[in-house]
Design a protein around this motif. Structure first.
Motif, PDB file in Angstrom:
ATOM      1  N   LEU A 129      42.824  26.996  44.820  1.00 54.28           N
ATOM      2  CA  LEU A 129      40.981  27.172  44.187  1.00 54.28           C
ATOM      3  C   LEU A 129      41.211  28.465  43.353  1.00 54.28           C
ATOM      4  O   LEU A 129      41.942  29.222  42.964  1.00 54.28           O
ATOM      5  CB  LEU A 129      40.420  28.101  45.293  1.00 54.28           C
ATOM      6  N   TYR A 130      40.281  26.918  41.952  1.00 49.63           N
ATOM      7  CA  TYR A 130      39.966  28.293  41.081  1.00 49.63           C
ATOM      8  C   TYR A 130      38.479  28.825  41.731  1.00 49.63           C
ATOM      9  O   TYR A 130      38.022  29.072  42.059  1.00 49.63           O
ATOM     10  CB  TYR A 130      39.822  27.758  40.107  1.00 49.63           C
ATOM     11  N   LEU A 131      38.801  30.467  41.237  1.00 46.91           N
ATOM     12  CA  LEU A 131      37.633  31.172  42.548  1.00 46.91           C
ATOM     13  C   LEU A 131      37.528  32.577  41.143  1.00 46.91           C
ATOM     14  O   LEU A 131      38.033  33.474  40.908  1.00 46.91           O
ATOM     15  CB  LEU A 131      38.737  32.058  43.323  1.00 46.91           C
ATOM     16  N   PRO A 132      36.715  32.497  40.166  1.00 41.92           N
ATOM     17  CA  PRO A 132      36.309  33.166  38.925  1.00 41.92           C
ATOM     18  C   PRO A 132      35.581  34.491  39.503  1.00 41.92           C
ATOM     19  O   PRO A 132      34.448  35.313  39.579  1.00 41.92           O
ATOM     20  CB  PRO A 132      35.330  32.297  38.202  1.00 41.92           C
ATOM     21  N   ASP A 133      36.046  35.132  40.827  1.00 40.97           N
ATOM     22  CA  ASP A 133      35.623  36.637  41.104  1.00 40.97           C
ATOM     23  C   ASP A 133      36.073  37.526  40.231  1.00 40.97           C
ATOM     24  O   ASP A 133      35.728  38.767  40.762  1.00 40.97           O
ATOM     25  CB  ASP A 133      35.687  36.547  43.374  1.00 40.97           C
ATOM     26  N   MET A 134      36.979  37.068  40.161  1.00 37.23           N
ATOM     27  CA  MET A 134      37.622  38.098  39.371  1.00 37.23           C
ATOM     28  C   MET A 134      38.005  37.850  37.685  1.00 37.23           C
ATOM     29  O   MET A 134      38.785  36.584  37.701  1.00 37.23           O
ATOM     30  CB  MET A 134      39.250  38.676  39.897  1.00 37.23           C
ATOM     31  N   SER A 141      42.684  47.658  38.271  1.00 32.60           N
ATOM     32  CA  SER A 141      43.877  47.538  38.820  1.00 32.60           C
ATOM     33  C   SER A 141      42.043  47.475  40.608  1.00 32.60           C
ATOM     34  O   SER A 141      42.812  46.456  41.770  1.00 32.60           O
ATOM     35  CB  SER A 141      43.941  48.869  39.696  1.00 32.60           C
ATOM     36  N   SER A 142      40.759  47.766  40.308  1.00 30.31           N
ATOM     37  CA  SER A 142      40.297  47.865  42.020  1.00 30.31           C
ATOM     38  C   SER A 142      39.398  46.323  41.895  1.00 30.31           C
ATOM     39  O   SER A 142      39.184  46.044  42.645  1.00 30.31           O
ATOM     40  CB  SER A 142      39.604  48.908  41.793  1.00 30.31           C
ATOM     41  N   ASP A 143      39.768  45.685  40.534  1.00 36.83           N
ATOM     42  CA  ASP A 143      39.436  44.339  41.127  1.00 36.83           C
ATOM     43  C   ASP A 143      40.365  43.911  41.666  1.00 36.83           C
ATOM     44  O   ASP A 143      39.767  42.812  42.308  1.00 36.83           O
ATOM     45  CB  ASP A 143      38.974  43.474  39.830  1.00 36.83           C
ATOM     46  N   LEU A 144      41.369  43.383  41.412  1.00 39.27           N
ATOM     47  CA  LEU A 144      42.390  42.496  42.267  1.00 39.27           C
ATOM     48  C   LEU A 144      42.072  43.161  43.589  1.00 39.27           C
ATOM     49  O   LEU A 144      42.574  42.562  44.554  1.00 39.27           O
ATOM     50  CB  LEU A 144      43.551  43.151  41.857  1.00 39.27           C
ATOM     51  N   ASP A 145      42.467  44.205  44.197  1.00 35.19           N
ATOM     52  CA  ASP A 145      42.065  44.877  45.723  1.00 35.19           C
ATOM     53  C   ASP A 145      40.986  44.414  45.658  1.00 35.19           C
ATOM     54  O   ASP A 145      40.790  43.413  47.535  1.00 35.19           O
ATOM     55  CB  ASP A 145      41.630  45.912  45.712  1.00 35.19           C
ATOM     56  N   HIS A 146      39.690  44.356  44.945  1.00 37.17           N
ATOM     57  CA  HIS A 146      38.350  43.506  45.784  1.00 37.17           C
ATOM     58  C   HIS A 146      38.700  42.195  46.042  1.00 37.17           C
ATOM     59  O   HIS A 146      38.414  41.122  47.565  1.00 37.17           O
ATOM     60  CB  HIS A 146      37.037  43.765  45.070  1.00 37.17           C
ATOM     61  N   TYR A 147      39.531  41.450  45.109  1.00 38.51           N
ATOM     62  CA  TYR A 147      39.453  39.809  45.344  1.00 38.51           C
ATOM     63  C   TYR A 147      40.380  39.493  46.154  1.00 38.51           C
ATOM     64  O   TYR A 147      39.898  38.496  46.817  1.00 38.51           O
ATOM     65  CB  TYR A 147      40.447  39.600  43.827  1.00 38.51           C
ATOM     66  N   LEU A 148      41.437  40.384  46.533  1.00 38.39           N
ATOM     67  CA  LEU A 148      41.842  39.791  47.605  1.00 38.39           C
ATOM     68  C   LEU A 148      41.807  40.258  49.289  1.00 38.39           C
ATOM     69  O   LEU A 148      41.514  38.668  49.460  1.00 38.39           O
ATOM     70  CB  LEU A 148      43.842  40.873  47.736  1.00 38.39           C
ATOM     71  N   ALA A 149      40.457  41.010  49.005  1.00 35.55           N
ATOM     72  CA  ALA A 149      39.623  41.431  50.011  1.00 35.55           C
ATOM     73  C   ALA A 149      39.051  39.976  50.619  1.00 35.55           C
ATOM     74  O   ALA A 149      38.824  40.065  51.734  1.00 35.55           O
ATOM     75  CB  ALA A 149      38.856  42.612  50.303  1.00 35.55           C
ATOM     76  N   ALA A 188      40.326  28.783  52.606  1.00 35.94           N
ATOM     77  CA  ALA A 188      41.732  28.882  53.305  1.00 35.94           C
ATOM     78  C   ALA A 188      42.727  27.677  52.658  1.00 35.94           C
ATOM     79  O   ALA A 188      43.516  27.660  52.372  1.00 35.94           O
ATOM     80  CB  ALA A 188      40.897  27.346  54.195  1.00 35.94           C
ATOM     81  N   ALA A 189      42.776  28.318  50.950  1.00 38.66           N
ATOM     82  CA  ALA A 189      44.012  27.498  49.892  1.00 38.66           C
ATOM     83  C   ALA A 189      44.818  28.042  50.093  1.00 38.66           C
ATOM     84  O   ALA A 189      44.688  29.396  50.593  1.00 38.66           O
ATOM     85  CB  ALA A 189      42.835  27.701  48.732  1.00 38.66           C
ATOM     86  N   GLY A 190      46.058  27.774  49.249  1.00 35.31           N
ATOM     87  CA  GLY A 190      47.612  28.342  49.493  1.00 35.31           C
ATOM     88  C   GLY A 190      47.311  28.694  48.370  1.00 35.31           C
ATOM     89  O   GLY A 190      48.182  30.134  48.086  1.00 35.31           O
ATOM     90  N   LEU A 191      46.542  28.545  47.618  1.00 36.65           N
ATOM     91  CA  LEU A 191      46.355  28.948  45.982  1.00 36.65           C
ATOM     92  C   LEU A 191      45.556  29.744  45.447  1.00 36.65           C
ATOM     93  O   LEU A 191      44.577  28.897  45.604  1.00 36.65           O
ATOM     94  CB  LEU A 191      47.983  27.936  44.921  1.00 36.65           C
ATOM     95  N   PHE A 192      45.341  30.656  44.606  1.00 37.58           N
ATOM     96  CA  PHE A 192      43.786  30.832  43.505  1.00 37.58           C
ATOM     97  C   PHE A 192      44.739  31.429  42.639  1.00 37.58           C
ATOM     98  O   PHE A 192      45.570  31.918  41.789  1.00 37.58           O
ATOM     99  CB  PHE A 192      43.264  32.306  44.641  1.00 37.58           C
ATOM    100  N   MET A 193      43.589  31.227  41.774  1.00 36.17           N
ATOM    101  CA  MET A 193      43.153  31.579  40.033  1.00 36.17           C
ATOM    102  C   MET A 193      42.357  32.164  39.729  1.00 36.17           C
ATOM    103  O   MET A 193      41.140  31.387  39.853  1.00 36.17           O
ATOM    104  CB  MET A 193      44.113  30.554  39.287  1.00 36.17           C
TER     105      MET A 193
END
Length: 270
Positions: free
Chosen positions: A210-215, A93-101, A107-112
């Motif tokens: 944007l593919y963003l592998p921070d989580m 759960s905390s990973d998603l909170d940090h990802y959102l922050a 500037a993308a509209g969709l993230f994965m």
């Protein structure tokens, strides 16, 4: 903290199977609402005594996209981000909170995020937009598919780095809520399969993906259409619908987006 609303579409799912995904979402401080859309056979979801859970009994079993659209129409305007989530996803759960922050700088509209199998292996869910040859070969000509997939599945990409991809999987689609509303959600004409390709394509054109592998999240991926003839037929019908909509051979947008993806793609080191 950004506000998140998430939706899960259910169809004959058992509570015990969905609970790990719900627990992960409900543990997020940023989550303001979890919408459970019941396409059939999940009356247990209406009995949950959790204040953040909102139950919607679908007006009909119109498929994956139609189910999520009911949640999008009702609640996407009440949050900064809207997560379209499969019921077979697990994460901290905390990973998603940090990802959102961390999304405010993009500037993308969709993230994965990075999506892996239970054994930790990366799933190939960032793709180019498909040609008919890509989908046909993957079903019926495996030797040809293996050759085509090197490009189509972006197998030469460095998945430790962020990059633009025009097709992102529907198992975990994190949208800016305003962008998702402008896109009007999924195309209801797709009952199952290809609806995520269609939606991420439209988002790529208007807002960027944007593919963003921070989580990292775990997806218990079954590839059911490879073993179930009815699901295979559904997949074929959706592919025909997709190419009828966007073009079989002549698709300028497909060429443009795929070219843009390949031009900026970070490559694996030799």
């Amino acid at each position: 903290m950004p506000q998140l609303i998430a939706s899960i579409v259910l169809y004959k799912h058992q509570y015990e199977d969905v609970k790990p995904t719900m627990d992960a979402l409900l543990g997020c401080q940023s989550l303001s609402r979890l919408v459970l859309v019941d396409n059939g056979g999940c009356a247990w979801a209406e009995q949950l005594q959790e204040p953040k859970v909102h139950y919607i009994r679908s007006d009909r079993n119109g498929g994956y996209g139609h189910g999520h659209n009911q949640a999008i129409r009702a609640f996407a305007g009440q949050a900064d981000y809207f997560l379209i989530c499969n019921p077979d996803i697990q994460f901290h759960s905390s990973d998603l909170d940090h990802y959102l922050a961390g999304l405010s700088g993009h500037a993308a509209g969709l993230f994965m995020p990075r999506i892996v199998y239970p054994d930790g292996t990366q799933q190939e869910l960032c793709k180019l937009l498909p040609t008919p040859a890509n989908l046909f070969a993957r079903r019926f000509l495996p030797p040809l598919a293996e050759k085509l997939d090197q490009r189509y599945m972006l197998r030469h990409a460095d998945f430790d780095k962020a990059f633009f991809a025009p097709s992102l999987s529907g198992c975990f689609m994190l949208f800016r809520a305003a962008a998702l509303l402008e896109l009007n959600g999924f195309d209801n004409n797709f009952f199952m399969y290809m609806e995520d390709v269609d939606l991420s394509r439209r988002c790529a054109v208007r807002f960027g993906n944007l593919y963003l592998p921070d989580m990292s999240v775990t997806h218990h991926f079954a590839k059911a259409s490879y073993s179930d003839k009815k699901l295979l037929k559904a997949h074929i019908r959706s592919a025909v619908l997709y190419f009828n909509k966007w073009g079989w051979v002549f698709d300028k947008t497909r060429r443009k987006l795929n070219k843009a993806c390949l031009a900026q793609l970070p490559r694996k080191k030799a």
